[in-house]
Design an enzyme around this catalytic site. Sequence first.
Site: not given
Length: 347
Positions: A96, A193
Amino acid sequence: MKVMCAMSGGVDSSVAALLLRRAGHDVVGVTMKLWGGDSDTGCCSVSDVDDARRVAQQLGIDHLVFNFGDDFDEHVVAPYIDAHTRGITPNPCIECNRSVKFARLAERADLLGFDAVATGHHANIGRTVDGGYTLERGADPAKDQSYVVHMLDQAQLARTMFPVGGMQKAEVRALAASIDLRTADKPDSQDVCFITSTGGRTAFLGDRIAFRPATVVDATGERVGAVESVELVTIGQRKGLGLPGGGPKRYVVDVDTANATVTVGDDADLLRDAAVVDGVTWVDEPVEGTVLVQCSAHGEPRSASIVARDRTVTVTWARPQRRVAPGQSVVFYDATDTRVLGGGICR
């Protein structure tokens, strides 16, 4: 300067924006909307966006929300799922950072005319005598995040800022509390997440791939147990292998997804003299020789010698180390354990 500050809704990025504002920069807070599914880990939720917006209002800066959901799905979520089907243990947070937070965000900053991008990472950027940039550990050893931003190169470092890198985490929280920022006591985000704490990897992957049972064997090939899903097994795992109790500790030493076979052994069977790291990027020029090598976000750096060939590095440990799971990031530091040299993905 005109600075785009990535604001996740946590205390670190809130204080980063505060420090930039106090330094006289023209600051705009930006929150990236990445994951549209369930999240209960303190990241990527609607409440996080609201926290970031409210902090920006308190600091008197504009706040924008960028939807990078498609990029996140393509570069982070899809590779994560694919890796598990191949018996690889991925590190989605690093991907990410690589593909979204320090790539797409920088592109957007360019389009909007910003001079720099800032984040709340606990890392530092220094300068060399010839005008280059160094990437260094954060001041707080317990919160150091240099490992997860190791992929930054000279061009990226030249326009990146880590305002809280020189602070202890307690100092960050104290500063936030001193002006009553709503994020002052907010817990740090944990884990991935898009993996909920309630369902975990099992629920996430089970909704997206068909699990295959696997046989657990010892070094001789004798069957000693079974697992319901070979896709959920990783190198070094000890529990959930269907092994009888009372015996010696045994760990996963190999995962063969093609043949649905998991091999276990004792602690010594995990030891390796070397590792091969692919897709290596360097902060500056390639490095060879004796370095310190870190194989997890908060792992202990180990001494090793490295040899680089194109983007592949062979790591030879000073003394045998536990096997690094394929897919995990391996990061090289200088002998002082201060400066990041580069890193890649273990083969």
